[in-house]
Design an enzyme around this catalytic site. Structure first.
Site, short mmCIF file in Angstrom:
data_model
loop_
_atom_site.label_atom_id
_atom_site.label_comp_id
_atom_site.label_asym_id
_atom_site.label_seq_id
_atom_site.Cartn_x
_atom_site.Cartn_y
_atom_site.Cartn_z
N GLY A 47 -39.63 4.33 5.79
CA GLY A 47 -38.75 3.08 5.61
C GLY A 47 -39.52 1.83 6.20
O GLY A 47 -40.37 1.90 7.06
N CYS A 51 -42.65 9.59 8.53
CA CYS A 51 -42.98 8.18 8.96
C CYS A 51 -41.78 7.62 9.68
O CYS A 51 -41.37 7.95 10.82
CB CYS A 51 -43.64 7.41 7.83
N TYR A 52 -41.08 6.88 8.85
CA TYR A 52 -39.96 6.13 9.99
C TYR A 52 -38.88 7.16 9.93
O TYR A 52 -38.32 7.17 11.12
CB TYR A 52 -39.20 4.92 8.80
N HIS A 85 -47.69 10.19 5.29
CA HIS A 85 -46.79 10.40 4.00
C HIS A 85 -47.44 11.74 3.02
O HIS A 85 -48.31 11.36 2.56
CB HIS A 85 -46.86 9.32 3.08
N GLU A 103 -46.48 13.11 0.68
CA GLU A 103 -45.97 12.97 -0.95
C GLU A 103 -47.05 12.13 -1.72
O GLU A 103 -46.96 12.40 -2.94
CB GLU A 103 -44.63 12.64 -0.99
N ASP A 125 -35.98 10.28 -25.19
CA ASP A 125 -34.63 10.62 -24.21
C ASP A 125 -33.49 10.71 -25.10
O ASP A 125 -32.78 11.83 -24.92
CB ASP A 125 -34.54 9.42 -23.26
N LYS A 163 -38.89 11.72 -16.34
CA LYS A 163 -39.19 11.77 -17.67
C LYS A 163 -40.21 13.16 -18.22
O LYS A 163 -39.97 13.57 -19.09
CB LYS A 163 -40.30 10.54 -17.81
#
Ligand code: XMP
Length: 519
Positions: A57, A84-85, A176, A178, A233, A375
């Site tokens: 964040g 992180c944050y 991070h 990710e 979709d 998606k």
């Protein structure tokens, strides 16, 4: 609400929180992102997570009033991973110290983490070499770890790059894992969810069964209508709902006369013949093209189409007696956007296409069976439901259709030429095996005629532009680097096969500064 093992991601406003969810879903772990403000004691109780992740964040934990999770999260007895944050929050809450950033302690970009002699389970399989590349992006830093924690990885700028309290299964990393720039970050998530006892029960087969059960429960014996655009979709949503409630579902496919070659036939055939889904094919091309006549301003064109689309949908929906529900193909990113940390509204370019505002206007309740999916998960579900690959992999097509690929005034003659040129172009792309490599490709017909020479004669015909881009989400895009041979061959084919075009150009604008569509 799904009954899978559930992981809770508490969002403190990082730009990349969605990526954490992506990494976890890839591991067949069901997770949800919730902004920290919504995570109350009661929420935790109801959600009952099997593990929790604190996102990064932009704020500073040393600032009074900065975002925090409820204290009870630490008493749940489940593993927690702070990023992180999220690391700084955990240290701060549990008795460590965090210092505000100064230029010499801030770290942005690539860094390398080295292990300590003990390799904990969280890092199992992670260190392929002596050190691992990670992505750092922090101003503040932990200056003293909380009691019970030990250090298990360090980097030159972050002596507490990896910390853990192994008794409580609390883990906290400064980088991070990710993002793409932490190339082996998936190991950390894999290890974390394994330690937390997740079995990887989030599969499309399981999702399909459960979604069907939930749709049946919600709808009962009432009727549902679904606006079908021919896109992935709404098609997947329709097939799934039909599997759940059969002919209680009716689809309305509004043909505004701005579709590609054979598109209406293909969609109608697939839904009526292949799936036997009750379908109203609303051929309203006269209405749309009539109202668009003489209009050349892009926004005016879009507004006319948006308004008519809603009117027409409503007209047909009113014919379905007893309809109480409207089905929509809303995806998880749309849901996150509308409740995100910053509270940002979803992107308006989609609104008229998604028949926004209809449910309130018509007093309908919503059925949105894809609300929890990304998606690519929708595509996987489509495959699971037996939709043909050729359909699932189709390039995005905008709601206003060919209208925004026909700058200036729209005429039937121009639309016909555009359809033919587009079909040749897409055929070329498919023949060269490039279709799945390209995010979106189409032709725009330009509002100019140019002089040419064909055989012994003079021509005075339209010019067109080929467009092909690669993109992740449509927000930014790069033009696709076709070979000159491909471009030359395609231009020749279009000019030879499409009467009315005598000049072909290739659009090499990226987004920004351009947009993908021409209008
Ligand atoms: P732009 O042209 O804004 O397009 O770069 C980004 C992506 O969105 C699609 N697009 C739309 N999709 N309704 C839609 O459903 C619209 O009004 C609309 N306008 C643009 C476009 O095709 C590209 O994929």
């Amino acid at each position: 609400m799904t009954q899978h093992d559930r992981l809770l991601i508490i969002d403190f406003g990082s730009q990349v929180t969605q990526l954490i969810a992506r990494r976890l879903r890839e591991l067949n772990v069901y997770c949800e992102i919730h902004p920290y403000q919504n995570v109350t004691d009661a929420f935790l109780d109801e959600f009952s997570p099997k593990a929790v992740i604190f996102s990064g964040g932009p704020d500073s934990v040393v600032r009074e009033g900065s975002p925090r999770p409820p204290k009870t999260v630490y008493d749940l007895g489940v593993p927690i991973l702070g990023i992180c944050y999220g690391q700084q929050v955990m240290m701060h809450d549990l008795g460590g110290k965090v210092e505000a950033g100064e230029s010499h302690t801030a770290e942005f970009g690539r860094a390398f983490v080295s292990p300590t002699p003990t390799i904990i389970d969280l890092l199992h399989g992670w260190f392929k070499a002596e050190r691992e590349q990670v992505w750092m992006s922090h101003g503040d830093h932990v200056s003293e770890i909380a009691p019970g924690f030990e250090v298990y990885g360090t980097s030159p700028g972050a002596p507490f790059a990896v910390t853990a309290d192994l008794n409580r299964n609390f883990f906290a990393v400064q980088f991070h894992p990710e993002v793409h720039h932490t190339p082996n970050g998936k190991f950390l998530y894999e290890n974390f969810v394994r330690m937390a006892g997740f079995t990887g029960d989030w599969t499309m087969g399981a999702y399909r069964e459960e979604a069907i059960r939930l749709i049946r429960e919600k709808v009962g014996d009432k009727k549902v209508i679904c606006g079908l655009s021919g896109g992935v979709d709404s098609s997947v949503a329709a097939v799934l709902i039909h599997e759940a409630i059969g002919d209680q579902l009716t689809c309305v496919f509004v043909d505004h006369g701005l579709l590609r070659q054979n598109e209406a036939d293909e969609v109608v055939k697939m839904f009526r013949d292949h799936y036997n889904i009750p379908l109203i094919h609303a051929d309203e091309s006269e209405l749309f093209l009539g109202e668009l006549e003489g209009q050349s301003d892009p926004e005016t064109k879009r507004k006319i189409i948006g308004r008519l689309f809603i009117d027409v949908f409503q007209k047909y929906a009113n014919q379905i007696e007893g309809a109480e529900f409207l089905a929509q193909g809303t995806l998880y990113p749309d849901v996150i956007e509308s409740v995100s940390f910053s509270g940002g509204p979803s992107v308006t370019i989609k609104s008229h296409h998604n028949v926004g505002g209809l449910p309130e206007k018509m007093g309908l309740k919503l059925v949105e069976p894809l609300r929890e999916l990304f998606k690519d998960e929708v595509r996987a579900l489509g495959r699971e439901l037996g939709l043909p690959d050729s359909f699932i992999g189709r390039h995005p097509f905008p709601g206003p259709g060919l209208a925004i690929r026909c700058p200036g005034e729209i005429t039937r003659e121009k639309l016909e030429i555009l359809r033919k040129a587009d079909a040749v172009y897409i055929d070329q792309i498919r023949k060269h095996g490039l279709y799945d490599e390209i995010w979106q490709a189409f032709v725009a017909i330009l509002p100019v005629r140019t002089v040419g020479v064909m055989g012994d004669g003079r021509t005075y015909d339209f010019a067109c532009a080929l467009r092909a881009v690669n993109s992740v989400d449509g927000m930014t895009a790069d033009y696709y680097p076709f070979s000159h041979d491909f471009l030359g061959e395609t231009a020749t084919r279009i000019i030879n096969e499409v009467k009315g075009i005598n000049r072909v150009t290739y659009d090499i604008t990226s987004k920004p500064p351009g947009t993908i569509e021409w209008e």
